[in-house]
Motif scaffolding. Sequence first.
Motif, PDB file in Angstrom:
ATOM      1  N   GLY A 133      -5.887   7.559   1.431  1.00  0.00           N
ATOM      2  CA  GLY A 133      -4.800   6.430   1.406  1.00  0.00           C
ATOM      3  C   GLY A 133      -3.670   6.455   2.684  1.00  0.00           C
ATOM      4  O   GLY A 133      -3.344   5.582   3.221  1.00  0.00           O
ATOM      5  N   SER A 134      -3.496   7.634   2.950  1.00  0.00           N
ATOM      6  CA  SER A 134      -2.470   7.950   4.155  1.00  0.00           C
ATOM      7  C   SER A 134      -3.063   7.422   5.190  1.00  0.00           C
ATOM      8  O   SER A 134      -2.288   6.723   6.227  1.00  0.00           O
ATOM      9  CB  SER A 134      -2.198   9.494   4.179  1.00  0.00           C
ATOM     10  OG  SER A 134      -1.422   9.777   2.843  1.00  0.00           O
ATOM     11  N   SER A 174       2.135   1.838  -3.531  1.00  0.00           N
ATOM     12  CA  SER A 174       1.237   2.427  -4.268  1.00  0.00           C
ATOM     13  C   SER A 174       0.875   3.908  -4.111  1.00  0.00           C
ATOM     14  O   SER A 174       0.755   4.624  -4.845  1.00  0.00           O
ATOM     15  CB  SER A 174      -0.315   1.416  -4.208  1.00  0.00           C
ATOM     16  OG  SER A 174       0.056   0.286  -4.371  1.00  0.00           O
ATOM     17  N   LEU A 175       0.794   4.203  -2.911  1.00  0.00           N
ATOM     18  CA  LEU A 175       0.702   5.610  -2.570  1.00  0.00           C
ATOM     19  C   LEU A 175       1.955   6.482  -2.831  1.00  0.00           C
ATOM     20  O   LEU A 175       1.755   7.620  -3.343  1.00  0.00           O
ATOM     21  CB  LEU A 175       0.639   5.924  -1.090  1.00  0.00           C
ATOM     22  CG  LEU A 175      -0.749   5.596  -0.319  1.00  0.00           C
ATOM     23  CD1 LEU A 175      -0.704   5.542   1.278  1.00  0.00           C
ATOM     24  CD2 LEU A 175      -1.666   6.265  -0.916  1.00  0.00           C
ATOM     25  N   MET A 223       1.098   7.193  -6.436  1.00  0.00           N
ATOM     26  CA  MET A 223      -0.114   7.955  -6.657  1.00  0.00           C
ATOM     27  C   MET A 223       0.402   9.563  -6.220  1.00  0.00           C
ATOM     28  O   MET A 223       0.021  10.458  -7.026  1.00  0.00           O
ATOM     29  CB  MET A 223      -1.207   7.618  -5.703  1.00  0.00           C
ATOM     30  CG  MET A 223      -1.901   6.423  -6.248  1.00  0.00           C
ATOM     31  SD  MET A 223      -2.867   6.674  -7.700  1.00  0.00           S
ATOM     32  CE  MET A 223      -4.049   7.851  -7.179  1.00  0.00           C
ATOM     33  N   GLU A 224       1.299   9.496  -5.485  1.00  0.00           N
ATOM     34  CA  GLU A 224       1.754  10.920  -5.006  1.00  0.00           C
ATOM     35  C   GLU A 224       2.794  11.414  -6.243  1.00  0.00           C
ATOM     36  O   GLU A 224       2.521  12.705  -6.474  1.00  0.00           O
ATOM     37  CB  GLU A 224       2.735  10.873  -3.834  1.00  0.00           C
ATOM     38  CG  GLU A 224       1.877  10.756  -2.733  1.00  0.00           C
ATOM     39  CD  GLU A 224       2.789  10.573  -1.377  1.00  0.00           C
ATOM     40  OE1 GLU A 224       4.275  10.547  -1.555  1.00  0.00           O
ATOM     41  OE2 GLU A 224       2.372  10.598  -0.200  1.00  0.00           O
ATOM     42  N   LEU A 230      -3.245   3.612   5.072  1.00  0.00           N
ATOM     43  CA  LEU A 230      -1.874   3.046   5.647  1.00  0.00           C
ATOM     44  C   LEU A 230      -1.467   2.881   6.918  1.00  0.00           C
ATOM     45  O   LEU A 230      -1.049   1.972   7.531  1.00  0.00           O
ATOM     46  CB  LEU A 230      -0.906   4.047   4.883  1.00  0.00           C
ATOM     47  CG  LEU A 230       0.449   3.461   5.005  1.00  0.00           C
ATOM     48  CD1 LEU A 230       0.841   1.894   4.471  1.00  0.00           C
ATOM     49  CD2 LEU A 230       1.617   4.464   3.868  1.00  0.00           C
ATOM     50  N   TRP A 250      -8.248  11.503  -2.035  1.00  0.00           N
ATOM     51  CA  TRP A 250      -8.129  10.029  -2.061  1.00  0.00           C
ATOM     52  C   TRP A 250      -6.637   9.634  -1.365  1.00  0.00           C
ATOM     53  O   TRP A 250      -6.432   8.680  -0.768  1.00  0.00           O
ATOM     54  CB  TRP A 250      -8.129   9.564  -3.444  1.00  0.00           C
ATOM     55  CG  TRP A 250      -9.447   9.139  -3.925  1.00  0.00           C
ATOM     56  CD1 TRP A 250     -10.330   9.718  -4.893  1.00  0.00           C
ATOM     57  CD2 TRP A 250     -10.137   7.874  -3.263  1.00  0.00           C
ATOM     58  NE1 TRP A 250     -11.330   9.160  -5.118  1.00  0.00           N
ATOM     59  CE2 TRP A 250     -11.369   8.132  -4.223  1.00  0.00           C
ATOM     60  CE3 TRP A 250     -10.035   7.118  -2.650  1.00  0.00           C
ATOM     61  CZ2 TRP A 250     -12.402   7.223  -4.190  1.00  0.00           C
ATOM     62  CZ3 TRP A 250     -10.892   6.141  -2.386  1.00  0.00           C
ATOM     63  CH2 TRP A 250     -12.093   6.138  -2.998  1.00  0.00           C
ATOM     64  N   LEU A 251      -5.492  10.590  -1.798  1.00  0.00           N
ATOM     65  CA  LEU A 251      -4.353  10.445  -1.287  1.00  0.00           C
ATOM     66  C   LEU A 251      -4.308  10.498   0.397  1.00  0.00           C
ATOM     67  O   LEU A 251      -3.560   9.667   0.861  1.00  0.00           O
ATOM     68  CB  LEU A 251      -3.282  11.516  -1.801  1.00  0.00           C
ATOM     69  CG  LEU A 251      -2.970  11.108  -3.244  1.00  0.00           C
ATOM     70  CD1 LEU A 251      -1.688  12.180  -3.646  1.00  0.00           C
ATOM     71  CD2 LEU A 251      -2.221   9.835  -3.354  1.00  0.00           C
ATOM     72  N   LEU A 287       0.777  -1.092   0.075  1.00  0.00           N
ATOM     73  CA  LEU A 287       0.025  -0.139  -0.094  1.00  0.00           C
ATOM     74  C   LEU A 287       0.936   1.496  -0.072  1.00  0.00           C
ATOM     75  O   LEU A 287       0.635   2.134  -0.580  1.00  0.00           O
ATOM     76  CB  LEU A 287      -0.896  -0.115   1.166  1.00  0.00           C
ATOM     77  CG  LEU A 287      -1.763   1.145   1.346  1.00  0.00           C
ATOM     78  CD1 LEU A 287      -2.728   1.448   0.287  1.00  0.00           C
ATOM     79  CD2 LEU A 287      -2.797   0.804   2.545  1.00  0.00           C
TER      80      LEU A 287
END
Length: 308
Positions: free
Chosen positions: A175-176, A53-54, A57-58, A179, A171-172, A50
Motif C-alpha cells: 500500500g505504501s 486508509s493506510l 491500517m497501520e 500510494l 500488504w502495508l 488512500l
Amino acid sequence: MSESYSRFAAWRAQHAAAFAASFGRLARRPFSSGLSLGVMAIALALPLALAWSLLQMEQLASRVQASRAIHVFLLPDAAVAQAERLADGLRTDAAVAAVRVKTPEQGLKEFRASSELANAVSILGENPLPPVLVVEPADGDERALVARLQQLPDVEFVQHDGVWQRRLQAWLGFGSRLLILLGAVFALGAVLAVANNIRLDIATRETEIAVLQQLGASDGYIRRPFLYAGGLLGLSAGVLALAILIAAAAYIQPSLLALIGSYGSGFRFAPVPLWSPAAVVAGAVGLGVLGAYLAVGHYLRLTRPVDL
C-alpha cells in the motif's frame, strides 16, 4: 524615505497588483476555472483517501504487533501441574520473553465474559477447556519457537498469528508503494490541469504579453500574475480536496465502526496529524505554481523575441 524602503514598497505593490489581477481573471472565467479546480481537487483527494486508509491500517497493525503471544493448548486431560512444569522449562529458553499458565478456570471465566456461547458451556456441567500456556516470544524468528512448542509433550494445538502479521505487513508495504505511485501520477495530473488553465489564459492575453515583451518587461514580470493564478487554483483545490475527504470519512465511519464492532473489536480510527492539512494545502499550492510556471515558461521560450 530610504531607497531600500522605496524598492520594497514598489515590489510589494507589483505583487499585490499581480495577485489582484490573477484573482479577477479566475473569477471572470468561472466555468474553466471550476473545471480545473474540480480536476485538481479530485486528483488530490484520491491519494489522500488512500493515505488515510493506510493510516488506519497501520494502527490496526500496531494492535496486532502488540499482541504477539503464542497460545499453547494442552490436551484436555493434562493437569495444571504439568502445565507449570512446561512453563518452568520454557522460562530458560532464550527465545522466550515470558510465560504464564492460564488454568481451565481462568479460561472459562474469560470465555463467559467474552462469548455469547457461555450459556451453552454451562449446560455441559464440567469445564471442557484445557490448561493453556501463554508464551511471549523474544525478538527474533518466532517460527522456530512455534515449531519447538508443537513438539512439547501433552501439546494439542499451538495458536500463533505470525503468518497473519507478516501478511499484514506485506500488504502495508504494498500500500505504501501504491500510494507513492498514485500520488506521483495524480500530482502530475494536477500540474497538467493547472497548466492547461493557464495556457487558456495566456491565449487570451497574447497581444498584451507581446507588448510587454517589446517594452522590455522581464520574463519574471510577465510570469508573476500567472504564478499567482496557479497558486490560487492550488490553494482552492487543496481546501476542496480536504473537504471531500472529511465528508467522505464522516459518511462511511458510522457504518464501518458498526461493522467492526459486530466482530467484538474496540478499534477506533486513528486521528489525522495536525500538520497534515497544512501540508496538503501547501503541496497543492506548490503543484499549482509548478503547473503555471511550466505553461508560461514554455510560451515565453516560443515567443521571445517577438516582432509586432
